[in-house]
Design a protein around this motif. Structure first.
Motif, short mmCIF file in Angstrom:
data_model
loop_
_atom_site.label_atom_id
_atom_site.label_comp_id
_atom_site.label_asym_id
_atom_site.label_seq_id
_atom_site.Cartn_x
_atom_site.Cartn_y
_atom_site.Cartn_z
N ALA A 182 0.94 -1.19 -0.06
CA ALA A 182 0.09 0.04 0.00
C ALA A 182 0.80 1.13 0.06
O ALA A 182 1.78 1.36 0.86
N LEU A 191 -5.87 -4.62 2.06
CA LEU A 191 -5.82 -3.72 2.91
C LEU A 191 -4.85 -4.23 4.26
O LEU A 191 -5.13 -3.71 5.27
N LEU A 244 -7.36 3.16 -2.69
CA LEU A 244 -6.17 2.40 -2.38
C LEU A 244 -5.19 2.75 -3.61
O LEU A 244 -5.64 1.94 -4.65
N LEU A 251 -8.19 3.85 8.39
CA LEU A 251 -9.49 3.48 7.61
C LEU A 251 -10.61 4.25 8.63
O LEU A 251 -11.49 4.89 8.03
N VAL A 304 -2.82 -1.23 5.53
CA VAL A 304 -3.42 0.05 6.13
C VAL A 304 -3.98 -0.35 7.54
O VAL A 304 -4.91 -1.38 7.83
N ILE A 353 -13.60 4.23 -0.95
CA ILE A 353 -12.17 4.47 -0.29
C ILE A 353 -11.23 4.11 -1.48
O ILE A 353 -11.49 2.90 -2.13
N CYS A 398 -3.69 5.82 0.80
CA CYS A 398 -5.18 5.49 0.62
C CYS A 398 -5.87 6.99 1.10
O CYS A 398 -5.51 7.90 1.63
N TYR A 410 -1.41 1.18 -4.68
CA TYR A 410 -0.77 0.26 -4.36
C TYR A 410 0.29 -0.31 -5.41
O TYR A 410 0.00 0.09 -6.41
#
Length: 163
Positions: A5, A62, A19, A70, A65, A17, A8, A21
């Motif tokens: 990741a 995730l 992300l 989050l 993360v 959401i 975010c 990566y």
């Protein structure tokens, strides 16, 4: 799938959401958009973050993360749904994640006290010097300066004579 990741974030319209990566096998940067469904201004941000992190479709992406990050993103989304500006939401998050040294913790209920204690524990862990740290010194001796002469107390001298 092995991925690292990088960033975010949150998208407000439609809620998602996002992300960014890096795929470790191919070495390419990718973007994953995870739509947020059934989230309203009355939703619990912690629960929503846990559900997204444990979702089988997004779980492998995730892993790196944190749940805290989050939760913060969901707090921004909830603030947007309430009609708050980004600055107002950031100020609210700042108030919730810092401790006022002048606040009387004896007047808090159990839930709020537990929240404050977890913030203190987190801050302690962050500032703690460990043996592996480069600036770690085992035995520190500190001489504290004394601005004025120490005053002796009457009870202190009397008890010394009795023994």
């Amino acid at each position: 799938m092995m991925c690292t990741a990088k960033k975010c974030g949150v998208r407000f319209q439609p809620p998602a959401i996002i992300l960014i990566y890096e795929n470790e096998i191919k070495g390419k940067s990718r973007q994953r958009i995870m739509p947020v469904r059934n989230f309203s201004k009355f939703s619990d941000c912690t629960r929503a973050a846990e559900q997204l992190k444990n979702n089988p479709r997004h779980k492998s992406y995730l892993e790196q993360v944190s749940l805290k990050q989050l939760k913060k993103l969901f707090t921004f989304l909830r603030g947007y749904l309430w009609g708050q500006s980004l600055a107002e939401t950031m100020a609210q998050i700042q108030r919730e994640t810092t401790i006022d040294p002048e606040e009387d913790l004896n007047k808090l209920d159990d839930k709020e006290l537990a929240k404050r204690k977890s913030i203190m524990d987190e801050l302690f862990e962050k500032n703690q010097k460990k043996k592996d740290d480069p600036n770690f010194v085992y035995d520190i001796v500190v001489e504290f300066p004394q601005d004025e002469q120490l005053q002796s107390c009457g009870w202190d001298t009397e008890s010394a004579d009795e023994f």
